[in-house]
Design a protein around this motif. Structure first.
Motif, PDB file in Angstrom:
ATOM      1  N   GLY A 143       0.791  -1.231   0.000  1.00  0.00           N
ATOM      2  CA  GLY A 143       0.000   0.000   0.000  1.00  0.00           C
ATOM      3  C   GLY A 143       0.817   1.272   0.000  1.00  0.00           C
ATOM      4  O   GLY A 143       0.286   2.354  -0.231  1.00  0.00           O
ATOM      5  N   TRP A 144       2.117   1.164   0.251  1.00  0.00           N
ATOM      6  CA  TRP A 144       2.960   2.366   0.324  1.00  0.00           C
ATOM      7  C   TRP A 144       3.024   3.100  -1.009  1.00  0.00           C
ATOM      8  O   TRP A 144       3.095   4.329  -1.041  1.00  0.00           O
ATOM      9  CB  TRP A 144       4.374   2.019   0.801  1.00  0.00           C
ATOM     10  CG  TRP A 144       4.431   1.865   2.281  1.00  0.00           C
ATOM     11  CD1 TRP A 144       4.587   0.701   2.972  1.00  0.00           C
ATOM     12  CD2 TRP A 144       4.290   2.897   3.254  1.00  0.00           C
ATOM     13  NE1 TRP A 144       4.553   0.954   4.314  1.00  0.00           N
ATOM     14  CE2 TRP A 144       4.389   2.295   4.519  1.00  0.00           C
ATOM     15  CE3 TRP A 144       4.104   4.274   3.178  1.00  0.00           C
ATOM     16  CZ2 TRP A 144       4.289   3.020   5.708  1.00  0.00           C
ATOM     17  CZ3 TRP A 144       4.000   5.000   4.366  1.00  0.00           C
ATOM     18  CH2 TRP A 144       4.100   4.373   5.596  1.00  0.00           C
ATOM     19  N   ASP A 145       3.026   2.371  -2.112  1.00  0.00           N
ATOM     20  CA  ASP A 145       3.054   3.023  -3.411  1.00  0.00           C
ATOM     21  C   ASP A 145       1.828   3.919  -3.584  1.00  0.00           C
ATOM     22  O   ASP A 145       1.929   5.065  -4.028  1.00  0.00           O
ATOM     23  CB  ASP A 145       3.170   2.007  -4.547  1.00  0.00           C
ATOM     24  CG  ASP A 145       2.242   0.813  -4.420  1.00  0.00           C
ATOM     25  OD1 ASP A 145       1.577   0.661  -3.364  1.00  0.00           O
ATOM     26  OD2 ASP A 145       2.175   0.016  -5.364  1.00  0.00           O
ATOM     27  N   SER A 146       0.664   3.429  -3.179  1.00  0.00           N
ATOM     28  CA  SER A 146      -0.571   4.207  -3.286  1.00  0.00           C
ATOM     29  C   SER A 146      -0.549   5.414  -2.350  1.00  0.00           C
ATOM     30  O   SER A 146      -0.904   6.529  -2.744  1.00  0.00           O
ATOM     31  CB  SER A 146      -1.781   3.328  -2.951  1.00  0.00           C
ATOM     32  OG  SER A 146      -1.805   2.194  -3.772  1.00  0.00           O
ATOM     33  N   VAL A 147      -0.145   5.181  -1.106  1.00  0.00           N
ATOM     34  CA  VAL A 147      -0.096   6.277  -0.123  1.00  0.00           C
ATOM     35  C   VAL A 147       0.798   7.393  -0.630  1.00  0.00           C
ATOM     36  O   VAL A 147       0.404   8.572  -0.669  1.00  0.00           O
ATOM     37  CB  VAL A 147       0.395   5.773   1.255  1.00  0.00           C
ATOM     38  CG1 VAL A 147       0.670   6.941   2.191  1.00  0.00           C
ATOM     39  CG2 VAL A 147      -0.618   4.811   1.874  1.00  0.00           C
ATOM     40  N   LEU A 148       2.008   7.050  -1.029  1.00  0.00           N
ATOM     41  CA  LEU A 148       2.955   8.084  -1.443  1.00  0.00           C
ATOM     42  C   LEU A 148       2.553   8.755  -2.751  1.00  0.00           C
ATOM     43  O   LEU A 148       2.764   9.959  -2.925  1.00  0.00           O
ATOM     44  CB  LEU A 148       4.362   7.497  -1.542  1.00  0.00           C
ATOM     45  CG  LEU A 148       4.952   7.038  -0.202  1.00  0.00           C
ATOM     46  CD1 LEU A 148       6.274   6.329  -0.411  1.00  0.00           C
ATOM     47  CD2 LEU A 148       5.105   8.206   0.767  1.00  0.00           C
ATOM     48  N   SER A 149       1.957   8.004  -3.672  1.00  0.00           N
ATOM     49  CA  SER A 149       1.510   8.599  -4.933  1.00  0.00           C
ATOM     50  C   SER A 149       0.454   9.671  -4.699  1.00  0.00           C
ATOM     51  O   SER A 149       0.405  10.668  -5.404  1.00  0.00           O
ATOM     52  CB  SER A 149       0.942   7.530  -5.868  1.00  0.00           C
ATOM     53  OG  SER A 149       1.949   6.661  -6.293  1.00  0.00           O
ATOM     54  N   ILE A 150      -0.403   9.455  -3.723  1.00  0.00           N
ATOM     55  CA  ILE A 150      -1.473  10.414  -3.439  1.00  0.00           C
ATOM     56  C   ILE A 150      -0.977  11.517  -2.506  1.00  0.00           C
ATOM     57  O   ILE A 150      -1.300  12.695  -2.686  1.00  0.00           O
ATOM     58  CB  ILE A 150      -2.699   9.692  -2.853  1.00  0.00           C
ATOM     59  CG1 ILE A 150      -3.251   8.691  -3.877  1.00  0.00           C
ATOM     60  CG2 ILE A 150      -3.779  10.683  -2.439  1.00  0.00           C
ATOM     61  CD1 ILE A 150      -4.329   7.769  -3.342  1.00  0.00           C
ATOM     62  N   VAL A 189      -4.170  17.402  -2.682  1.00  0.00           N
ATOM     63  CA  VAL A 189      -5.115  16.295  -2.525  1.00  0.00           C
ATOM     64  C   VAL A 189      -5.127  15.963  -1.038  1.00  0.00           C
ATOM     65  O   VAL A 189      -4.091  15.629  -0.471  1.00  0.00           O
ATOM     66  CB  VAL A 189      -4.697  15.046  -3.343  1.00  0.00           C
ATOM     67  CG1 VAL A 189      -5.628  13.875  -3.041  1.00  0.00           C
ATOM     68  CG2 VAL A 189      -4.686  15.333  -4.831  1.00  0.00           C
ATOM     69  N   ALA A 190      -6.294  16.095  -0.409  1.00  0.00           N
ATOM     70  CA  ALA A 190      -6.426  15.666   0.983  1.00  0.00           C
ATOM     71  C   ALA A 190      -6.332  14.143   0.973  1.00  0.00           C
ATOM     72  O   ALA A 190      -7.017  13.489   0.188  1.00  0.00           O
ATOM     73  CB  ALA A 190      -7.759  16.115   1.557  1.00  0.00           C
ATOM     74  N   THR A 191      -5.479  13.579   1.803  1.00  0.00           N
ATOM     75  CA  THR A 191      -5.237  12.144   1.762  1.00  0.00           C
ATOM     76  C   THR A 191      -5.631  11.515   3.083  1.00  0.00           C
ATOM     77  O   THR A 191      -5.230  11.988   4.143  1.00  0.00           O
ATOM     78  CB  THR A 191      -3.742  11.863   1.476  1.00  0.00           C
ATOM     79  OG1 THR A 191      -3.347  12.621   0.337  1.00  0.00           O
ATOM     80  CG2 THR A 191      -3.498  10.395   1.232  1.00  0.00           C
ATOM     81  N   VAL A 192      -6.427  10.452   3.009  1.00  0.00           N
ATOM     82  CA  VAL A 192      -6.796   9.708   4.202  1.00  0.00           C
ATOM     83  C   VAL A 192      -5.929   8.456   4.293  1.00  0.00           C
ATOM     84  O   VAL A 192      -5.124   8.181   3.413  1.00  0.00           O
ATOM     85  CB  VAL A 192      -8.309   9.364   4.206  1.00  0.00           C
ATOM     86  CG1 VAL A 192      -9.155  10.633   4.265  1.00  0.00           C
ATOM     87  CG2 VAL A 192      -8.695   8.514   3.014  1.00  0.00           C
ATOM     88  N   ALA A 193      -6.129   7.703   5.340  1.00  0.00           N
ATOM     89  CA  ALA A 193      -5.325   6.503   5.578  1.00  0.00           C
ATOM     90  C   ALA A 193      -5.536   5.455   4.479  1.00  0.00           C
ATOM     91  O   ALA A 193      -6.529   5.472   3.762  1.00  0.00           O
ATOM     92  CB  ALA A 193      -5.693   5.894   6.932  1.00  0.00           C
ATOM     93  N   LEU A 194      -4.600   4.544   4.397  1.00  0.00           N
ATOM     94  CA  LEU A 194      -4.699   3.410   3.490  1.00  0.00           C
ATOM     95  C   LEU A 194      -6.025   2.694   3.739  1.00  0.00           C
ATOM     96  O   LEU A 194      -6.366   2.383   4.880  1.00  0.00           O
ATOM     97  CB  LEU A 194      -3.519   2.465   3.728  1.00  0.00           C
ATOM     98  CG  LEU A 194      -3.403   1.244   2.828  1.00  0.00           C
ATOM     99  CD1 LEU A 194      -3.171   1.663   1.377  1.00  0.00           C
ATOM    100  CD2 LEU A 194      -2.275   0.348   3.304  1.00  0.00           C
ATOM    101  N   ASN A 195      -6.800   2.482   2.673  1.00  0.00           N
ATOM    102  CA  ASN A 195      -8.120   1.862   2.743  1.00  0.00           C
ATOM    103  C   ASN A 195      -9.105   2.658   3.593  1.00  0.00           C
ATOM    104  O   ASN A 195     -10.048   2.106   4.148  1.00  0.00           O
ATOM    105  CB  ASN A 195      -8.031   0.411   3.246  1.00  0.00           C
ATOM    106  CG  ASN A 195      -7.337  -0.505   2.267  1.00  0.00           C
ATOM    107  OD1 ASN A 195      -7.195  -0.191   1.097  1.00  0.00           O
ATOM    108  ND2 ASN A 195      -6.888  -1.642   2.749  1.00  0.00           N
ATOM    109  N   GLY A 196      -8.904   3.971   3.676  1.00  0.00           N
ATOM    110  CA  GLY A 196      -9.710   4.837   4.541  1.00  0.00           C
ATOM    111  C   GLY A 196     -10.951   5.430   3.883  1.00  0.00           C
ATOM    112  O   GLY A 196     -11.195   6.629   4.007  1.00  0.00           O
TER     113      GLY A 196
END
Length: 161
Positions: free
Chosen positions: A94-101, A110-117
Motif C-alpha cells: 500500500g505504500w506506493d498508493s499512499v505516497l503517490s497520493i 489532494v487531501a489524503t486519508v489513511a490506506l483503505n480509509g
C-alpha cells in the motif's frame, strides 16, 4: 450538493463503499463511477473538467498501485479532492498508493486519508459540505456524539466486568 466517488478499478469498490455508506447516512447524494487514469484518460479529463458544473461539491478518488487518479483529478478540477489510497493486489504493502497520493506538487493539493480509509474520506467530504450547510453539520455533530457515546459505553462495560 453531491459527492462524486470515483475509483480506478471495480476492485476498489469494497473500500469506496465505506464512503458511499457514511455519506448516505448523512443523506448526502453520491455519484459513483470507475474512471481509470491509465485506461480511460479521456473519461478522466471530461469528468475532472466538468464535475463542478454538475452539482458536485467534493470528489473522493480512490486508487491502488501507482494511484494517479486523485492527483490527476485534482490537477484539472477546481473542487476539493480527497484521495483514498487502496492496497491493491499489485501494491507494495500500500505504500506506493499512499505516497503517490500524498506527495503532490505545490499547487495541486489532494487531501489524503489513511490506506483503505474510505469511511474517513466520506466523513471528511461531509465535513467540507457541512462547513456551509448547517443541516449536514448538525448530522456530523450527532455522529461525533455517537462515537463518544460508544466509547463511553465500552468503557463502562469494561469496568463492570
Amino acid at each position: 450538493m453531491k459527492v462524486a466517488i470515483v475509483m480506478g478499478s471495480i476492485s476498489d469498490m469494497p473500500i469506496m463503499q465505506e464512503a458511499i455508506d457514511i455519506l448516505k447516512s448523512f443523506e448526502i447524494e453520491t455519484e459513483v463511477d470507475i474512471v481509470s487514469a491509465h485506461r480511460t484518460p479521456e473519461k478522466l479529463f471530461d469528468f475532472s473538467k466538468n464535475a463542478h458544473t454538475k452539482g458536485i461539491a467534493v470528489i473522493i478518488a480512490g486508487a491502488g498501485g501507482a494511484a494517479h487518479l486523485p492527483g490527476m483529478v485534482a490537477s484539472m478540477s477546481p473542487l476539493p479532492v480527497i484521495g483514498v489510497p487502496v492496497k491493491s493486489s499489485n501494491s507494495i504493502d500500500g505504500w506506493d498508493s499512499v505516497l503517490s497520493i500524498l506527495q503532490m506538487p505545490g499547487g495541486v493539493p489532494v487531501a489524503t486519508v489513511a490506506l483503505n480509509g474510505g469511511k474517513n474520506a466520506g466523513i471528511l467530504a461531509a465535513q467540507i459540505i457541512g462547513s456551509h450547510d448547517k443541516s449536514i453539520q448538525s448530522k456530523i455533530i450527532q455522529y461525533k456524539e455517537s462515537l463518544k457515546d460508544s466509547v463511553n459505553a465500552s468503557s463502562d462495560n469494561l469496568k463492570n466486568k
